[in-house]
Design a protein around this motif. Structure first.
Motif, short mmCIF file in Angstrom:
data_model
loop_
_atom_site.label_atom_id
_atom_site.label_comp_id
_atom_site.label_asym_id
_atom_site.label_seq_id
_atom_site.Cartn_x
_atom_site.Cartn_y
_atom_site.Cartn_z
N ARG A 1 -3.94 4.15 -6.67
CA ARG A 1 -3.47 4.08 -5.29
C ARG A 1 -4.23 3.07 -4.43
NH1 ARG A 1 -1.92 9.51 -2.25
NH2 ARG A 1 -0.88 7.92 -0.97
N LEU A 2 -4.85 2.07 -5.04
CA LEU A 2 -5.37 0.96 -4.25
C LEU A 2 -4.22 0.11 -3.73
CD1 LEU A 2 -8.50 -0.09 -6.34
CD2 LEU A 2 -8.46 1.07 -4.12
N ILE A 3 -3.10 0.17 -4.44
CA ILE A 3 -1.84 -0.44 -3.99
C ILE A 3 -0.74 0.61 -4.13
CG2 ILE A 3 -0.08 -2.19 -4.51
CD1 ILE A 3 -2.32 -4.05 -5.43
N GLU A 4 0.10 0.73 -3.13
CA GLU A 4 1.20 1.70 -3.16
C GLU A 4 2.50 1.00 -3.57
OE1 GLU A 4 0.75 4.83 -2.78
OE2 GLU A 4 -1.02 5.11 -1.52
N PRO A 5 3.31 1.60 -4.43
CA PRO A 5 4.60 0.99 -4.77
C PRO A 5 5.55 0.97 -3.59
CG PRO A 5 4.43 3.19 -5.72
CD PRO A 5 3.10 2.89 -5.11
N THR B 1 8.72 -0.53 -8.29
CA THR B 1 8.85 -1.88 -7.76
C THR B 1 7.83 -2.07 -6.64
OG1 THR B 1 11.19 -2.08 -8.34
CG2 THR B 1 10.40 -3.49 -6.56
N LYS B 2 7.25 -3.26 -6.58
CA LYS B 2 6.35 -3.60 -5.48
C LYS B 2 6.80 -4.92 -4.87
CE LYS B 2 2.93 -3.49 -2.61
NZ LYS B 2 2.91 -2.49 -1.53
N ARG B 3 7.04 -4.90 -3.55
CA ARG B 3 7.45 -6.09 -2.82
C ARG B 3 6.41 -6.41 -1.74
NH1 ARG B 3 12.05 -2.98 -2.96
NH2 ARG B 3 13.84 -3.83 -4.12
N TYR B 4 6.23 -7.70 -1.49
CA TYR B 4 5.51 -8.17 -0.31
C TYR B 4 6.50 -9.04 0.46
CZ TYR B 4 1.19 -6.51 -2.46
OH TYR B 4 0.20 -5.73 -3.03
N GLY B 5 7.10 -8.48 1.48
CA GLY B 5 8.17 -9.18 2.18
C GLY B 5 9.37 -9.35 1.25
#
Length: 251
Positions: free
Chosen positions: A52-56, A11-15
């Motif tokens: 890993r340019l974006i971390e979960p 899962t990836k959340r931004y806020g």
């Protein structure tokens, strides 16, 4: 075939916003996976979590048997080729130098690097003696993108990621590049390609399996034939119907 990439409850959340919602899937060595979806569906975020340019926010991404947050980022990225739409060739370096960047970082000897550059230029139909000493601004957009693909493959990565690499290229050149990419994949049958697109024709032409994403979830992940034969839900059916309607314009 062995499993090379696995997403385990990722899962990836931004806020408060959930961008990727509990993804579970695996990719086997040698597959050509296309990820299809509209803008905001989560396809680029999914791709960038592989290198890993974006971390979960939660869950685990596993690469070749190892959880990637346990691996050194730089070492991981040198094992994964990466091609983007903007290409990003260094303008002050000739084609040969652009392709050789990662092999040089890995301390390959000059003779091996030159042989690899020559091999790849031949593969992408830009012969060494004609193109190796040119600068990027002396190439067409399609030729620059070919060099971008060669650079991503230079260090012989087991996985190569493609983030809408042909999106800014004219239709004829795009079709040629698609054919060349299929040839490259057949030339290296143990290499795994993961390719993002918002073009349904491109996704179904290239992919041995197609992952269709919608609002951070997987709507369907199967072979092109299976998806066409039996869409998993209304979203996939609407996507296919839209493509069929566009096709009907040509009679």
């Amino acid at each position: 075939m062995t499993e090379i990439i696995k997403f385990d409850h990722v899962t990836k959340r931004y806020g408060d916003k959930i961008v990727i919602d509990n993804l579970n899937f695996s990719i086997k060595t040698g597959e050509f996976i296309t990820i299809l979806g509209t803008s905001g569906s989560g396809k680029t975020t999914t791709l960038k979590m592989i290198n890993r340019l974006i971390e979960p926010s939660s869950g685990a991404v596993i690469f070749d048997g190892s959880q990637i947050d346990q691996l050194d980022e730089i070492t991981l990225r040198r094992r994964i080729g990466y091609v983007v739409q903007q290409i990003g060739l260094f303008p002050h370096q000739i084609v040969e130098e652009n392709i050789a960047i990662v092999p040089k970082l890995l301390n390959w000897d000059k003779k091996t690097i030159k042989a690899r550059v020559s091999e790849l230029l031949s593969l992408i139909k830009l012969p060494y003696d004609q193109y190796a000493k040119r600068y990027p601004n002396e190439l067409s957009g399609g030729q620059q993108q070919r060099v971008g693909v060669a650079r991503a493959l230079a260090a012989d990565p087991s996985v190569t990621l493609f983030d809408e690499p042909f999106g800014a290229i004219d239709a004829i050149t795009r079709s040629e590049l698609q054919e060349e990419l299929l040839t490259i994949h057949k030339t290296y049958p143990n290499k795994t390609f993961v390719f993002i697109t918002h073009d349904i024709y491109e996704a179904f032409k290239l992919g041995t399996r197609v992952m269709i994403m919608d609002e951070g979830k997987i709507a369907q992940f199967d072979t092109p034939e299976a998806i066409l034969k039996k869409p998993a839900n209304d979203f996939v059916k609407r996507l296919l119907d839209t493509a069929k309607n566009q096709e009907s314009l040509w009679g």
